[in-house]
Design a protein around this motif. Structure first.
Motif, PDB file in Angstrom:
ATOM      1  N   ILE A  44      -0.001  -9.627   5.737  1.00  0.00           N
ATOM      2  CA  ILE A  44       1.548  -9.035   5.753  1.00  0.00           C
ATOM      3  C   ILE A  44       1.569  -8.025   5.034  1.00  0.00           C
ATOM      4  N   GLU A  45       1.857  -6.764   5.537  1.00  0.00           N
ATOM      5  CA  GLU A  45       1.920  -5.476   4.627  1.00  0.00           C
ATOM      6  C   GLU A  45       3.390  -5.716   4.292  1.00  0.00           C
ATOM      7  N   VAL A  46       3.819  -5.810   3.115  1.00  0.00           N
ATOM      8  CA  VAL A  46       4.903  -5.726   2.415  1.00  0.00           C
ATOM      9  C   VAL A  46       5.897  -4.594   2.268  1.00  0.00           C
ATOM     10  N   GLY A  47       5.161  -3.551   1.875  1.00  0.00           N
ATOM     11  CA  GLY A  47       5.768  -2.401   1.462  1.00  0.00           C
ATOM     12  C   GLY A  47       5.219  -1.275   0.773  1.00  0.00           C
ATOM     13  N   PHE A  48       6.023  -0.513   0.060  1.00  0.00           N
ATOM     14  CA  PHE A  48       5.285   0.785  -0.554  1.00  0.00           C
ATOM     15  C   PHE A  48       5.764   0.423  -1.940  1.00  0.00           C
ATOM     16  N   PRO A  49       5.044  -0.226  -3.035  1.00  0.00           N
ATOM     17  CA  PRO A  49       5.720  -0.471  -4.214  1.00  0.00           C
ATOM     18  C   PRO A  49       6.026   0.959  -5.250  1.00  0.00           C
ATOM     19  N   SER A  50       5.189   2.017  -4.671  1.00  0.00           N
ATOM     20  CA  SER A  50       5.549   3.062  -5.398  1.00  0.00           C
ATOM     21  C   SER A  50       6.771   3.710  -5.462  1.00  0.00           C
ATOM     22  N   ALA A  51       7.656   3.488  -3.993  1.00  0.00           N
ATOM     23  CA  ALA A  51       8.714   4.223  -3.614  1.00  0.00           C
ATOM     24  C   ALA A  51       9.894   3.941  -4.539  1.00  0.00           C
ATOM     25  N   SER A  52      10.033   2.640  -4.952  1.00  0.00           N
ATOM     26  CA  SER A  52      11.318   2.370  -5.673  1.00  0.00           C
ATOM     27  C   SER A  52      11.047   1.114  -6.622  1.00  0.00           C
ATOM     28  N   LYS A  53      11.914   0.754  -7.566  1.00  0.00           N
ATOM     29  CA  LYS A  53      11.560  -0.446  -8.332  1.00  0.00           C
ATOM     30  C   LYS A  53      12.026  -1.703  -7.548  1.00  0.00           C
ATOM     31  N   LEU A  54      12.849  -1.344  -6.340  1.00  0.00           N
ATOM     32  CA  LEU A  54      13.043  -2.526  -5.653  1.00  0.00           C
ATOM     33  C   LEU A  54      12.179  -2.827  -4.590  1.00  0.00           C
ATOM     34  N   ASP A  55      11.213  -1.800  -4.112  1.00  0.00           N
ATOM     35  CA  ASP A  55      10.230  -2.083  -3.174  1.00  0.00           C
ATOM     36  C   ASP A  55       9.017  -2.659  -3.939  1.00  0.00           C
ATOM     37  N   TYR A  56       8.795  -2.099  -5.508  1.00  0.00           N
ATOM     38  CA  TYR A  56       7.980  -3.136  -6.115  1.00  0.00           C
ATOM     39  C   TYR A  56       8.308  -4.315  -6.672  1.00  0.00           C
ATOM     40  N   MET A  57       9.672  -4.957  -6.421  1.00  0.00           N
ATOM     41  CA  MET A  57      10.011  -6.067  -6.760  1.00  0.00           C
ATOM     42  C   MET A  57       9.890  -6.917  -5.638  1.00  0.00           C
ATOM     43  N   ILE A  58       9.979  -6.392  -4.362  1.00  0.00           N
ATOM     44  CA  ILE A  58       9.738  -7.089  -2.774  1.00  0.00           C
ATOM     45  C   ILE A  58       8.189  -7.284  -2.850  1.00  0.00           C
ATOM     46  N   VAL A  59       7.347  -6.385  -3.114  1.00  0.00           N
ATOM     47  CA  VAL A  59       5.920  -6.548  -2.886  1.00  0.00           C
ATOM     48  C   VAL A  59       5.352  -7.835  -3.851  1.00  0.00           C
ATOM     49  N   HIS A  60       5.682  -7.504  -5.046  1.00  0.00           N
ATOM     50  CA  HIS A  60       5.503  -8.501  -6.262  1.00  0.00           C
ATOM     51  C   HIS A  60       5.975  -9.958  -5.907  1.00  0.00           C
ATOM     52  N   SER A  61       7.348  -9.989  -5.452  1.00  0.00           N
ATOM     53  CA  SER A  61       7.932 -11.387  -5.293  1.00  0.00           C
ATOM     54  C   SER A  61       7.149 -12.034  -3.882  1.00  0.00           C
ATOM     55  N   VAL A  62       7.061 -11.290  -3.125  1.00  0.00           N
ATOM     56  CA  VAL A  62       6.182 -11.722  -1.957  1.00  0.00           C
ATOM     57  C   VAL A  62       4.913 -12.403  -2.322  1.00  0.00           C
ATOM     58  N   ALA A  63       4.061 -11.396  -3.016  1.00  0.00           N
ATOM     59  CA  ALA A  63       2.897 -11.795  -3.638  1.00  0.00           C
ATOM     60  C   ALA A  63       2.929 -12.991  -4.539  1.00  0.00           C
ATOM     61  N   LYS A  64       3.797 -13.332  -5.087  1.00  0.00           N
ATOM     62  CA  LYS A  64       4.135 -14.446  -5.885  1.00  0.00           C
ATOM     63  C   LYS A  64       4.506 -15.940  -5.039  1.00  0.00           C
ATOM     64  N   GLU A  65       5.323 -15.366  -4.226  1.00  0.00           N
ATOM     65  CA  GLU A  65       6.021 -16.706  -3.381  1.00  0.00           C
ATOM     66  C   GLU A  65       5.205 -17.229  -2.264  1.00  0.00           C
ATOM     67  N   ILE A  66       4.301 -16.106  -1.529  1.00  0.00           N
ATOM     68  CA  ILE A  66       3.797 -16.449  -0.394  1.00  0.00           C
ATOM     69  C   ILE A  66       2.560 -17.059  -0.729  1.00  0.00           C
ATOM     70  N   VAL A  67       1.789 -16.378  -1.456  1.00  0.00           N
ATOM     71  CA  VAL A  67       0.175 -16.789  -1.665  1.00  0.00           C
ATOM     72  C   VAL A  67       0.393 -17.782  -2.593  1.00  0.00           C
ATOM     73  N   GLU A  68      -0.397 -19.035  -2.165  1.00  0.00           N
ATOM     74  CA  GLU A  68      -0.458 -20.228  -2.818  1.00  0.00           C
ATOM     75  C   GLU A  68      -1.712 -20.720  -3.009  1.00  0.00           C
ATOM     76  N   ASN A  69      -2.873 -20.192  -1.736  1.00  0.00           N
ATOM     77  CA  ASN A  69      -4.097 -20.788  -2.056  1.00  0.00           C
ATOM     78  C   ASN A  69      -5.001 -19.698  -1.119  1.00  0.00           C
ATOM     79  N   LYS A  70      -6.085 -20.042  -0.924  1.00  0.00           N
ATOM     80  CA  LYS A  70      -7.039 -19.186  -0.140  1.00  0.00           C
ATOM     81  C   LYS A  70      -6.828 -19.060   1.211  1.00  0.00           C
TER      82      LYS A  70
END
Length: 529
Positions: A44-70
């Motif tokens: 899942i390509e979530v976004g462009f984290p360097s584009a804005s603070k919100l885009d960064y938070m979206i990528v970081h939040s998805v990485a935190k909430e969706i990835v639970e195991n290998k």
């Protein structure tokens, strides 16, 4: 026959949201990622984290909430080939790094028309090659998987050797995925040796020879400007080295969009194991979730066309009489696959080309009786009643018209006259299959309402008046009166009728007739389970 899995790289949240009007809220980005993960999407390509603070938070939040195991999807994020963006993107992906599920996707133009926008830097090939190596190295040393895209790959022209050097540098730095995009959507197999799939084969052979111990994933990212995105993506798999397809649900994306993921997935399911193939191609996507994801995109991003393949509203909806008859007997007679597989149901829209079987099927589904010998007559009545509705009618409209057909009392005319001591009303219409004309007089001996009730009771003996009242809908002397009559049967079951007219007495008569019709239809034409 050998089997080869084709990974699905979903860029709906990145390339899809770059499409004008397709942006979503923070919450919807998270919800979409969860839907894609549930469907077993590989990346899942979530976004462009360097584009804005919100885009960064979206990528970081998805990485935190969706990835639970290998076994969770890989979370990818895009960035330009700049050191500060590489560092920011790696940081945004940190929650997924410890699970080995983080991917940094970076790119550099190789199409001369795109490179011209880089100014002097775009002319310094040797510096670009060095930067590809150095910046990708930063990411791989942070334990992030790297995908590299030579942007505009399908229009590289005479720059094949330069592209080879870029791919070589990326792999030397640790990149394991090479994406070869048809960025401008202009590729076609008729280009012969200039076709991007041919170039992919050439590059794959060179890299395999130079890096025999490295497993490289080749990917296709095709845009749909000429409507060839699906064909080009599949060609990159069947006739090229690609084992990853990149696209968006509902084909959204820049300009004319990306390849549709649901179409790609179902294409591989339908044709991936054909006998003519040297290889069996498949995905691990749980296709029963495709409709739900497509619907989410249609509601929250860009509206999907009704005739859109696979998931469109009309993709499993029929109105032709011939089609309906066949599908009722065999659901797959006019469907290339069972819509239930993707979480969709076959449906029917009653229209001018529908027949008796279609009407009968809907009527019976709503619990009413439609005999075989009357279905054609009922269907024709419905079509005549809605003769101007060439685009079809809803099921609820069909049932309302069926009830109109079944009404035992149909009034053609009310003639109302007032005299000094009494009122007279003449009611003309069809009463239980016979054309009747009743004349009632409202005098000291009784009302017109009572007289009509007595006439109807002859046909429905156990009918008795429960409650009755009238009121004006609006203020003023010219307001329409709405009357409501509630009648009961011998089992004390209540049926309500409503009538409207400028004259209060006529509105009352209409409500009585409506109640009687309702009672008779419910008792006579509703199927008993």
């Amino acid at each position: 026959m050998q089997a080869r899995q084709i990974k699905i790289f979903d860029t709906t949240l990145r390339d899809g949201q770059q499409c004008p009007g397709a942006g979503m809220s923070f919450e919807n980005n998270i919800e979409y990622a969860k839907l894609a993960a549930k469907a077993n999407i590989d990346i899942i390509e979530v976004g462009f984290p360097s584009a804005s603070k919100l885009d960064y938070m979206i990528v970081h939040s998805v990485a935190k909430e969706i990835v639970e195991n290998k076994s969770s999807p890989i979370i990818a994020a895009l960035c330009q080939l700049r050191e500060n963006q590489i560092v920011t993107t790696v940081r945004s992906l940190e929650p997924a790094i410890k699970y080995g599920r983080a991917r940094l996707h970076t790119y550099v133009p190789v199409d001369s028309q795109l490179m011209s926008a880089l100014g002097d830097y775009g002319k310094n090939f040797s510096q670009i090659i060095k930067d590809v190596y150095n910046y990708i190295k930063i990411a791989t040393q942070a334990d992030v998987e790297v995908e590299f895209s030579p942007e505009g790959y399908s229009r590289m022209g005479e720059q094949f050797n330069f592209v080879t050097d870029l791919i070589r540098a990326a792999i030397e730095a640790g990149a394991t995925i090479i994406n070869c995009p048809d960025t401008i959507g202009g590729a076609c197999k008729l280009q012969g040796r200039e076709y991007f799939v041919e170039k992919m084969n050439d590059h794959a052979k060179i890299i395999e020879k130079e890096f025999p111990n490295k497993k490289i994933t080749w990917s296709a990212h095709c845009h749909n400007d000429f409507g060839l995105a699906l064909e080009n993506s599949i060609n990159a798999v069947i006739y090229g080295p690609a084992t990853q397809i990149e696209g968006c649900f509902n084909g959204i994306g820049e300009r004319a969009g990306n390849v549709s993921l649901e179409q790609s997935i179902m294409f591989l399911k339908k044709f991936g194991a054909c006998e003519n193939n040297k290889m069996r191609y498949y995905t691990n996507v749980k296709i029963e979730h495709l409709q739900a994801i497509s619907d989410f995109v249609s509601i929250n991003m860009l509206q999907r066309q009704p005739h859109w393949p696979i998931t469109g509203e009309n993709a499993a909806k029929h109105s032709s009489g011939g089609h309906t008859n066949a599908i009722i007997k065999n659901p797959l007679s006019y469907q290339p696959f069972d819509p239930n597989e993707i979480g969709k149901k076959i449906s029917f829209l009653f229209g001018p080309f529908s027949g008796g079987n279609h009407a009968k099927d809907i009527i019976e589904e709503f619990g009413y009786i439609c005999l075989e010998e009357e279905k054609a007559c009922i269907a024709q009545f419905i079509k005549d009643f809605h003769s101007e509705r060439r685009k079809g009618i809803t099921d609820s409209e069909l049932i309302s018209t069926y009830i109109e057909y079944r009404k035992p009392i149909k009034i053609n005319n009310f003639n109302y006259a007032k005299y000094e001591n009494n009122n007279s009303i003449e009611v003309e219409g069809d009463f239980f299959g016979e054309n009747k004309k009743f004349q009632f007089t409202n005098s000291k001996d009784g009302s017109v309402y009572t007289a009509l009730y007595n006439a109807i009771v002859k046909f429905i003996p156990d009918m008795k008046i429960g409650r009755y009242f009238s009121q004006s809908i609006e203020k003023g002397v010219n307001s329409i009166n709405r009357s409501k009559t509630m009648i009961e049967d011998q089992d004390n079951k209540t049926y309500t009728g409503i009538g409207e007219d400028f004259d209060i007495e006529i509105s009352a008569l209409k409500s009585l007739i409506d109640a009687a019709n309702h009672m008779y239809i419910q008792r006579t034409y509703v199927k008993i389970n």
